[in-house]
Write a protein that holds these residues in place. Structure first.
Motif, PDB file in Angstrom:
ATOM      1  N   ARG A 147      57.548  37.457  47.995  1.00  9.46           N
ATOM      2  CA  ARG A 147      56.667  36.802  47.031  1.00  9.46           C
ATOM      3  C   ARG A 147      55.552  37.720  46.593  1.00  9.46           C
ATOM      4  N   GLY A 148      55.119  37.492  45.351  1.00 14.08           N
ATOM      5  CA  GLY A 148      53.955  38.186  44.827  1.00 14.08           C
ATOM      6  C   GLY A 148      54.295  39.163  43.721  1.00 14.08           C
ATOM      7  N   ILE A 149      53.303  39.454  42.887  1.00  8.35           N
ATOM      8  CA  ILE A 149      53.406  40.478  41.845  1.00  8.35           C
ATOM      9  C   ILE A 149      52.128  41.301  41.877  1.00  8.35           C
ATOM     10  N   LEU A 150      52.279  42.610  41.835  1.00  9.96           N
ATOM     11  CA  LEU A 150      51.152  43.516  41.641  1.00  9.96           C
ATOM     12  C   LEU A 150      51.411  44.305  40.362  1.00  9.96           C
ATOM     13  N   ALA A 151      50.481  44.207  39.417  1.00 16.22           N
ATOM     14  CA  ALA A 151      50.563  44.950  38.163  1.00 16.22           C
ATOM     15  C   ALA A 151      49.465  45.995  38.123  1.00 16.22           C
ATOM     16  N   ALA A 152      49.848  47.247  37.909  1.00 17.26           N
ATOM     17  CA  ALA A 152      48.905  48.358  37.745  1.00 17.26           C
ATOM     18  C   ALA A 152      48.908  48.741  36.269  1.00 17.26           C
ATOM     19  N   VAL A 153      47.764  48.603  35.618  1.00 19.26           N
ATOM     20  CA  VAL A 153      47.655  48.721  34.160  1.00 19.26           C
ATOM     21  C   VAL A 153      46.601  49.779  33.822  1.00 19.26           C
ATOM     22  N   TYR A 154      46.904  50.638  32.840  1.00 20.29           N
ATOM     23  CA  TYR A 154      45.850  51.543  32.387  1.00 20.29           C
ATOM     24  C   TYR A 154      45.961  51.789  30.888  1.00 20.29           C
TER      25      TYR A 154
ATOM     26  N   VAL B  89      37.286  38.401  39.899  1.00 20.01           N
ATOM     27  CA  VAL B  89      37.174  39.853  39.784  1.00 20.01           C
ATOM     28  C   VAL B  89      36.658  40.396  41.115  1.00 20.01           C
ATOM     29  N   SER B  90      37.381  41.363  41.678  1.00 20.33           N
ATOM     30  CA  SER B  90      36.998  41.976  42.944  1.00 20.33           C
ATOM     31  C   SER B  90      36.493  43.395  42.693  1.00 20.33           C
ATOM     32  N   LYS B  91      35.325  43.725  43.219  1.00 20.41           N
ATOM     33  CA  LYS B  91      34.820  45.089  43.086  1.00 20.41           C
ATOM     34  C   LYS B  91      35.500  46.034  44.075  1.00 20.41           C
ATOM     35  N   ALA B  92      36.076  45.470  45.138  1.00 14.27           N
ATOM     36  CA  ALA B  92      36.866  46.269  46.079  1.00 14.27           C
ATOM     37  C   ALA B  92      38.331  46.236  45.666  1.00 14.27           C
ATOM     38  N   ASN B  93      39.088  47.235  46.094  1.00 19.58           N
ATOM     39  CA  ASN B  93      40.520  47.258  45.806  1.00 19.58           C
ATOM     40  C   ASN B  93      41.180  46.009  46.388  1.00 19.58           C
ATOM     41  N   ILE B  94      42.313  45.609  45.827  1.00 19.29           N
ATOM     42  CA  ILE B  94      42.960  44.355  46.200  1.00 19.29           C
ATOM     43  C   ILE B  94      44.387  44.609  46.669  1.00 19.29           C
ATOM     44  N   ASP B  95      44.919  43.642  47.423  1.00 21.39           N
ATOM     45  CA  ASP B  95      46.302  43.749  47.911  1.00 21.39           C
ATOM     46  C   ASP B  95      46.956  42.374  47.870  1.00 21.39           C
ATOM     47  N   LEU B  96      48.289  42.357  47.864  1.00 22.10           N
ATOM     48  CA  LEU B  96      49.037  41.125  47.632  1.00 22.10           C
ATOM     49  C   LEU B  96      48.746  40.027  48.645  1.00 22.10           C
ATOM     50  N   LYS B  97      48.502  40.383  49.901  1.00 24.59           N
ATOM     51  CA  LYS B  97      48.317  39.346  50.920  1.00 24.59           C
ATOM     52  C   LYS B  97      47.091  38.476  50.643  1.00 24.59           C
ATOM     53  N   GLN B  98      46.205  38.922  49.772  1.00 23.52           N
ATOM     54  CA  GLN B  98      45.051  38.106  49.404  1.00 23.52           C
ATOM     55  C   GLN B  98      45.445  36.907  48.540  1.00 23.52           C
ATOM     56  N   VAL B  99      46.586  36.992  47.865  1.00 19.76           N
ATOM     57  CA  VAL B  99      46.969  35.915  46.945  1.00 19.76           C
ATOM     58  C   VAL B  99      48.269  35.224  47.300  1.00 19.76           C
ATOM     59  N   VAL B 100      49.114  35.828  48.139  1.00 19.01           N
ATOM     60  CA  VAL B 100      50.388  35.199  48.479  1.00 19.01           C
ATOM     61  C   VAL B 100      50.125  33.847  49.143  1.00 19.01           C
ATOM     62  N   ASN B 101      50.834  32.824  48.668  1.00 17.63           N
ATOM     63  CA  ASN B 101      50.692  31.435  49.110  1.00 17.63           C
ATOM     64  C   ASN B 101      49.441  30.768  48.541  1.00 17.63           C
ATOM     65  N   THR B 102      48.872  31.332  47.459  1.00 15.50           N
ATOM     66  CA  THR B 102      47.738  30.689  46.789  1.00 15.50           C
ATOM     67  C   THR B 102      47.997  30.633  45.284  1.00 15.50           C
ATOM     68  N   ASN B 103      47.121  29.911  44.595  1.00 13.89           N
ATOM     69  CA  ASN B 103      47.186  29.851  43.129  1.00 13.89           C
ATOM     70  C   ASN B 103      46.185  30.812  42.488  1.00 13.89           C
ATOM     71  N   LYS B 104      45.688  31.777  43.263  1.00  5.89           N
ATOM     72  CA  LYS B 104      44.695  32.712  42.751  1.00  5.89           C
ATOM     73  C   LYS B 104      45.320  33.830  41.923  1.00  5.89           C
TER      74      LYS B 104
ATOM     75  N   ARG C 119      44.104  24.135  46.684  1.00  4.29           N
ATOM     76  CA  ARG C 119      43.234  24.941  47.547  1.00  4.29           C
ATOM     77  C   ARG C 119      44.052  25.361  48.758  1.00  4.29           C
ATOM     78  N   LEU C 120      44.808  26.432  48.592  1.00  3.29           N
ATOM     79  CA  LEU C 120      45.805  26.851  49.565  1.00  3.29           C
ATOM     80  C   LEU C 120      45.337  28.074  50.335  1.00  3.29           C
ATOM     81  N   LYS C 121      45.847  28.223  51.537  1.00  7.37           N
ATOM     82  CA  LYS C 121      45.450  29.337  52.395  1.00  7.37           C
ATOM     83  C   LYS C 121      46.343  30.550  52.162  1.00  7.37           C
ATOM     84  N   ALA C 122      45.745  31.702  51.955  1.00 10.45           N
ATOM     85  CA  ALA C 122      46.508  32.937  51.754  1.00 10.45           C
ATOM     86  C   ALA C 122      47.207  33.361  53.038  1.00 10.45           C
ATOM     87  N   SER C 123      48.340  34.066  52.864  1.00 12.08           N
ATOM     88  CA  SER C 123      49.030  34.674  54.008  1.00 12.08           C
ATOM     89  C   SER C 123      48.385  36.038  54.272  1.00 12.08           C
ATOM     90  N   ALA C 124      47.195  36.003  54.868  1.00  8.28           N
ATOM     91  CA  ALA C 124      46.372  37.207  54.955  1.00  8.28           C
ATOM     92  C   ALA C 124      46.896  38.240  55.953  1.00  8.28           C
TER      93      ALA C 124
END
Length: 323
Positions: free
Chosen positions: A223-230, A256-271, A317-322
Protein backbone atom coordinates in the motif's frame (compact mmCIF):
# COMPACT_ATOMS: atom_id res chain seq x y z
CA UNK A 1 -30.92 9.15 11.72
CA UNK A 2 -28.02 7.30 10.10
CA UNK A 3 -26.98 7.58 6.46
CA UNK A 4 -28.05 4.37 4.71
CA UNK A 5 -25.37 3.11 2.33
CA UNK A 6 -25.14 0.49 -0.37
CA UNK A 7 -21.90 -0.87 -1.83
CA UNK A 8 -21.56 -2.41 -5.28
CA UNK A 9 -18.42 -4.48 -5.84
CA UNK A 10 -17.72 -5.23 -2.20
CA UNK A 11 -15.33 -8.15 -2.73
CA UNK A 12 -12.33 -6.26 -4.13
CA UNK A 13 -9.66 -4.13 -2.51
CA UNK A 14 -11.54 -0.81 -2.63
CA UNK A 15 -14.80 -2.52 -1.65
CA UNK A 16 -13.09 -4.12 1.32
CA UNK A 17 -11.66 -0.80 2.45
CA UNK A 18 -15.09 0.79 2.04
CA UNK A 19 -16.57 -1.89 4.30
CA UNK A 20 -13.88 -1.43 6.95
CA UNK A 21 -14.53 2.31 7.02
CA UNK A 22 -18.33 2.24 6.95
CA UNK A 23 -18.70 -0.56 9.54
CA UNK A 24 -16.89 1.75 11.97
CA UNK A 25 -18.42 5.03 10.77
CA UNK A 26 -20.63 6.48 13.54
CA UNK A 27 -23.15 8.02 11.13
CA UNK A 28 -23.60 5.18 8.60
CA UNK A 29 -25.67 2.00 8.36
CA UNK A 30 -24.71 -0.43 5.57
CA UNK A 31 -27.94 -1.66 3.95
CA UNK A 32 -26.44 -4.02 1.38
CA UNK A 33 -23.16 -5.12 -0.18
CA UNK A 34 -23.65 -6.26 -3.76
CA UNK A 35 -21.57 -8.99 -5.38
CA UNK A 36 -22.87 -11.41 -7.98
CA UNK A 37 -19.99 -13.86 -7.53
CA UNK A 38 -20.24 -13.92 -3.71
CA UNK A 39 -24.02 -13.62 -3.22
CA UNK A 40 -25.06 -15.40 -0.03
CA UNK A 41 -21.55 -15.58 1.42
CA UNK A 42 -20.65 -13.88 4.66
CA UNK A 43 -18.59 -10.75 4.13
CA UNK A 44 -16.16 -12.06 6.74
CA UNK A 45 -15.58 -15.19 4.59
CA UNK A 46 -14.09 -12.93 1.89
CA UNK A 47 -12.63 -10.16 4.06
CA UNK A 48 -11.48 -12.42 6.87
CA UNK A 49 -10.22 -9.56 9.04
CA UNK A 50 -13.87 -8.51 9.51
CA UNK A 51 -14.74 -11.70 11.42
CA UNK A 52 -16.56 -10.54 14.55
CA UNK A 53 -17.21 -7.05 13.13
CA UNK A 54 -20.22 -7.81 10.93
CA UNK A 55 -22.73 -10.56 10.16
CA UNK A 56 -23.64 -9.00 6.80
CA UNK A 57 -23.76 -11.21 3.71
CA UNK A 58 -23.15 -10.31 0.08
CA UNK A 59 -26.27 -10.08 -2.03
CA UNK A 60 -27.14 -10.02 -5.73
CA UNK A 61 -30.14 -7.81 -4.97
CA UNK A 62 -30.23 -4.02 -4.93
CA UNK A 63 -32.26 -1.90 -2.52
CA UNK A 64 -33.47 1.59 -3.33
CA UNK A 65 -33.89 2.29 0.41
CA UNK A 66 -30.51 3.98 0.68
CA UNK A 67 -29.12 7.51 0.76
CA UNK A 68 -25.78 6.85 -0.93
CA UNK A 69 -24.44 4.22 -3.32
CA UNK A 70 -20.72 3.48 -3.60
CA UNK A 71 -19.57 1.91 -6.87
CA UNK A 72 -16.38 -0.03 -6.08
CA UNK A 73 -16.17 -1.71 -9.46
CA UNK A 74 -13.62 -1.95 -12.25
CA UNK A 75 -13.04 0.69 -14.87
CA UNK A 76 -15.82 0.55 -17.46
CA UNK A 77 -18.13 -1.39 -15.14
CA UNK A 78 -19.65 1.58 -13.33
CA UNK A 79 -21.22 2.99 -16.49
CA UNK A 80 -22.46 -0.49 -17.45
CA UNK A 81 -23.96 -0.96 -13.99
CA UNK A 82 -25.80 2.37 -14.09
CA UNK A 83 -27.04 1.68 -17.62
CA UNK A 84 -28.41 -1.70 -16.49
CA UNK A 85 -29.89 -0.61 -13.14
CA UNK A 86 -32.20 2.30 -12.47
CA UNK A 87 -31.18 4.13 -9.29
CA UNK A 88 -33.91 6.16 -7.60
CA UNK A 89 -33.67 9.93 -7.76
CA UNK A 90 -32.29 11.41 -4.58
CA UNK A 91 -29.74 8.66 -4.01
CA UNK A 92 -26.23 10.09 -4.06
CA UNK A 93 -23.72 8.09 -6.12
CA UNK A 94 -19.96 8.00 -5.50
CA UNK A 95 -18.08 6.15 -8.23
CA UNK A 96 -14.57 4.92 -7.52
CA UNK A 97 -13.85 3.89 -11.12
CA UNK A 98 -12.50 6.21 -13.82
CA UNK A 99 -15.72 6.18 -15.85
CA UNK A 100 -16.90 9.73 -15.05
CA UNK A 101 -13.68 11.56 -14.06
CA UNK A 102 -13.04 13.32 -17.35
CA UNK A 103 -15.25 16.17 -18.54
CA UNK A 104 -16.02 14.37 -21.79
CA UNK A 105 -17.64 11.52 -19.80
CA UNK A 106 -18.99 13.45 -16.83
CA UNK A 107 -21.40 15.79 -18.59
CA UNK A 108 -22.96 18.29 -16.19
CA UNK A 109 -24.05 15.73 -13.59
CA UNK A 110 -20.76 14.47 -12.16
CA UNK A 111 -18.40 16.42 -9.90
CA UNK A 112 -14.72 15.48 -9.69
CA UNK A 113 -14.31 14.46 -6.06
CA UNK A 114 -11.00 15.94 -4.94
CA UNK A 115 -11.89 18.04 -1.86
CA UNK A 116 -8.65 20.00 -2.06
CA UNK A 117 -9.85 21.24 -5.46
CA UNK A 118 -13.66 21.08 -5.52
CA UNK A 119 -14.93 21.11 -1.93
CA UNK A 120 -17.77 23.60 -2.52
CA UNK A 121 -19.04 21.74 -5.59
CA UNK A 122 -18.82 18.39 -3.77
CA UNK A 123 -21.01 19.67 -0.92
CA UNK A 124 -23.84 20.34 -3.40
CA UNK A 125 -23.28 17.32 -5.67
CA UNK A 126 -25.51 14.33 -6.36
CA UNK A 127 -22.90 12.33 -8.28
CA UNK A 128 -19.19 12.16 -7.44
CA UNK A 129 -16.40 10.82 -9.65
CA UNK A 130 -13.75 9.81 -7.12
CA UNK A 131 -10.21 10.67 -8.33
CA UNK A 132 -7.56 8.13 -9.26
CA UNK A 133 -4.88 7.23 -6.72
CA UNK A 134 -1.85 8.47 -8.70
CA UNK A 135 -3.90 11.50 -9.76
CA UNK A 136 -4.71 12.40 -6.14
CA UNK A 137 -1.09 12.10 -4.98
CA UNK A 138 0.31 14.11 -7.89
CA UNK A 139 -2.36 16.81 -7.77
CA UNK A 140 -1.65 17.41 -4.08
CA UNK A 141 1.93 18.16 -5.15
CA UNK A 142 0.90 20.62 -7.89
CA UNK A 143 -2.40 22.34 -6.99
CA UNK A 144 -0.89 25.19 -4.91
CA UNK A 145 1.41 26.15 -7.80
CA UNK A 146 -1.39 25.96 -10.37
CA UNK A 147 -3.65 28.11 -8.20
CA UNK A 148 -1.07 30.92 -8.41
CA UNK A 149 -0.20 30.40 -12.09
CA UNK A 150 3.30 29.19 -11.20
CA UNK A 151 3.51 26.03 -13.31
CA UNK A 152 5.72 27.69 -15.91
CA UNK A 153 8.00 24.82 -16.93
CA UNK A 154 7.82 21.13 -17.75
CA UNK A 155 6.85 18.98 -14.77
CA UNK A 156 8.82 15.80 -14.06
CA UNK A 157 7.28 13.06 -11.89
CA UNK A 158 8.53 9.69 -10.69
CA UNK A 159 5.91 7.90 -8.58
CA UNK A 160 5.83 4.42 -7.08
CA UNK A 161 2.69 2.56 -6.00
CA UNK A 162 2.04 -0.57 -3.98
CA UNK A 163 0.65 -3.80 -5.39
CA UNK A 164 -2.94 -3.11 -4.26
CA UNK A 165 -3.05 -0.37 -6.88
CA UNK A 166 -3.33 -3.08 -9.52
CA UNK A 167 -6.58 -4.50 -8.11
CA UNK A 168 -7.32 -7.97 -6.80
CA UNK A 169 -7.44 -9.88 -10.08
CA UNK A 170 -4.28 -11.88 -10.65
CA UNK A 171 -1.87 -10.83 -13.36
CA UNK A 172 1.76 -11.65 -14.05
CA UNK A 173 2.92 -8.45 -12.35
CA UNK A 174 0.79 -8.98 -9.21
CA UNK A 175 2.03 -12.48 -8.31
CA UNK A 176 4.16 -12.52 -5.16
CA UNK A 177 7.01 -14.36 -6.85
CA UNK A 178 7.26 -11.61 -9.51
CA UNK A 179 6.59 -8.60 -7.31
CA UNK A 180 8.75 -9.57 -4.33
CA UNK A 181 12.23 -7.98 -4.36
CA UNK A 182 11.36 -6.34 -7.68
CA UNK A 183 10.76 -2.89 -9.16
CA UNK A 184 9.49 -1.96 -12.62
CA UNK A 185 8.29 0.96 -14.74
CA UNK A 186 4.96 0.78 -16.57
CA UNK A 187 2.96 3.10 -18.83
CA UNK A 188 5.83 5.63 -18.94
CA UNK A 189 4.59 9.05 -20.17
CA UNK A 190 1.19 7.49 -21.00
CA UNK A 191 -0.60 6.71 -17.72
CA UNK A 192 -4.36 7.26 -17.89
CA UNK A 193 -4.36 9.52 -14.80
CA UNK A 194 -2.48 12.20 -16.73
CA UNK A 195 -5.73 13.34 -18.34
CA UNK A 196 -7.55 14.05 -15.07
CA UNK A 197 -4.45 15.74 -13.63
CA UNK A 198 -4.30 18.01 -16.67
CA UNK A 199 -7.97 18.94 -16.42
CA UNK A 200 -7.61 19.90 -12.76
CA UNK A 201 -4.54 22.06 -13.38
CA UNK A 202 -6.28 23.87 -16.25
CA UNK A 203 -9.26 24.50 -13.96
CA UNK A 204 -6.96 26.44 -11.62
CA UNK A 205 -4.77 27.94 -14.34
CA UNK A 206 -6.58 28.28 -17.66
CA UNK A 207 -3.30 29.02 -19.44
CA UNK A 208 -1.49 25.90 -18.25
CA UNK A 209 0.05 24.15 -21.28
CA UNK A 210 3.24 22.58 -19.95
CA UNK A 211 4.24 18.97 -20.52
CA UNK A 212 3.81 16.60 -17.56
CA UNK A 213 6.42 13.85 -17.74
CA UNK A 214 5.14 10.99 -15.56
CA UNK A 215 7.06 7.77 -14.89
CA UNK A 216 4.94 5.33 -12.82
CA UNK A 217 6.60 2.43 -11.00
CA UNK A 218 5.37 -0.77 -9.37
CA UNK A 219 6.82 -1.09 -5.89
CA UNK A 220 7.64 -4.09 -3.72
CA UNK A 221 5.07 -3.23 -1.01
CA UNK A 222 1.31 -3.52 -0.71
CA UNK A 223 0.00 0.00 0.00
CA UNK A 224 0.90 3.60 -0.57
CA UNK A 225 2.14 5.99 -3.26
CA UNK A 226 5.19 8.23 -3.14
CA UNK A 227 5.46 10.85 -5.89
CA UNK A 228 8.72 12.77 -6.40
CA UNK A 229 8.04 15.88 -8.49
CA UNK A 230 10.32 18.64 -9.74
CA UNK A 231 10.11 21.66 -12.02
CA UNK A 232 11.89 24.97 -12.59
CA UNK A 233 10.72 27.75 -10.28
CA UNK A 234 11.71 31.25 -9.20
CA UNK A 235 10.25 30.69 -5.74
CA UNK A 236 12.59 30.38 -2.79
CA UNK A 237 12.12 27.39 -0.52
CA UNK A 238 10.62 29.58 2.19
CA UNK A 239 8.17 31.17 -0.28
CA UNK A 240 7.14 27.76 -1.58
CA UNK A 241 6.50 26.39 1.90
CA UNK A 242 4.30 29.38 2.76
CA UNK A 243 2.43 28.97 -0.53
CA UNK A 244 1.69 25.30 0.22
CA UNK A 245 0.79 25.93 3.85
CA UNK A 246 -1.65 28.66 2.87
CA UNK A 247 -3.30 26.53 0.17
CA UNK A 248 -3.85 23.55 2.49
CA UNK A 249 -4.64 25.53 5.65
CA UNK A 250 -8.36 24.74 5.42
CA UNK A 251 -8.01 21.08 4.45
CA UNK A 252 -8.19 18.57 7.26
CA UNK A 253 -6.28 15.70 5.64
CA UNK A 254 -3.50 17.37 3.63
CA UNK A 255 -0.52 18.70 5.55
CA UNK A 256 2.82 20.30 4.68
CA UNK A 257 5.87 18.83 6.43
CA UNK A 258 9.09 20.82 6.74
CA UNK A 259 10.93 17.55 7.42
CA UNK A 260 11.33 14.84 4.80
CA UNK A 261 8.45 12.34 4.67
CA UNK A 262 8.04 8.59 4.25
CA UNK A 263 5.16 6.27 3.36
CA UNK A 264 4.66 4.79 6.83
CA UNK A 265 3.39 8.20 7.97
CA UNK A 266 0.30 7.84 5.77
CA UNK A 267 -0.28 4.11 5.21
CA UNK A 268 -3.63 3.14 6.77
CA UNK A 269 -4.74 6.80 6.96
CA UNK A 270 -6.66 9.27 4.82
CA UNK A 271 -3.80 11.79 5.00
CA UNK A 272 -1.84 13.37 2.20
CA UNK A 273 1.56 14.74 3.21
CA UNK A 274 3.63 17.12 1.10
CA UNK A 275 7.27 18.19 1.53
CA UNK A 276 8.92 21.00 -0.48
CA UNK A 277 12.61 21.69 -1.11
CA UNK A 278 14.58 24.02 -3.41
CA UNK A 279 17.66 22.80 -5.29
CA UNK A 280 19.25 25.42 -7.53
CA UNK A 281 16.50 26.61 -9.84
CA UNK A 282 14.44 23.44 -9.25
CA UNK A 283 11.51 23.16 -6.87
CA UNK A 284 11.27 19.59 -5.55
CA UNK A 285 8.01 18.30 -4.05
CA UNK A 286 7.42 14.93 -2.39
CA UNK A 287 3.79 13.83 -2.00
CA UNK A 288 2.55 10.68 -0.23
CA UNK A 289 -0.83 8.98 0.29
CA UNK A 290 -2.31 5.56 0.98
CA UNK A 291 -3.62 4.49 -2.44
CA UNK A 292 -6.60 2.60 -0.97
CA UNK A 293 -7.67 5.34 1.43
CA UNK A 294 -6.92 8.93 0.35
CA UNK A 295 -6.41 7.44 -3.12
CA UNK A 296 -9.75 5.58 -3.17
CA UNK A 297 -12.18 4.52 -0.42
CA UNK A 298 -11.13 7.02 2.26
CA UNK A 299 -11.56 9.91 -0.14
CA UNK A 300 -14.97 8.53 -1.15
CA UNK A 301 -16.06 8.56 2.50
CA UNK A 302 -14.60 12.07 2.87
CA UNK A 303 -16.80 13.11 -0.07
CA UNK A 304 -19.83 11.44 1.54
CA UNK A 305 -19.18 13.37 4.76
CA UNK A 306 -19.12 16.64 2.83
CA UNK A 307 -22.32 15.86 0.91
CA UNK A 308 -24.29 14.95 4.04
CA UNK A 309 -23.04 17.86 6.13
CA UNK A 310 -20.88 15.84 8.51
CA UNK A 311 -17.54 16.97 9.88
CA UNK A 312 -15.14 16.09 7.08
CA UNK A 313 -12.98 13.75 9.14
CA UNK A 314 -15.84 11.68 10.60
CA UNK A 315 -14.95 7.99 10.57
CA UNK A 316 -11.56 8.73 9.01
CA UNK A 317 -9.34 9.46 12.03
CA UNK A 318 -7.20 6.40 11.43
CA UNK A 319 -3.90 5.30 12.92
CA UNK A 320 -0.86 5.16 10.63
CA UNK A 321 1.20 1.98 10.30
CA UNK A 322 4.21 3.84 11.68
CA UNK A 323 6.37 0.75 12.20
Amino acid sequence: MKIKAGIVGGAGYTGGEMLRLLINHPAVEIVFVHSNSNAGNLISDVHTDLLGDTELRFTAQLSQEIDVLFLCVGHGDARKFLDANEIARGIKIIDLSQDFRLKANAGTDWVYGLPELNREQIIKADYIANPGCFATCIQLALLPLAAKGLLNSEVHINATTGSTGAGQSLAKTSHFSWRNNNLSVYKAFEHQHLNEIGESLVKLDAGFDQTINFIPQRGDFTRGILAAVYLESDLSEAEAIVLYENYYAGHVFTHVSKANIDLKQVVNTNKGLVHVEKHGNKLFIVSIIDNLLKGASGQAVQNMNLIFGLEEGTGLRLKASAF
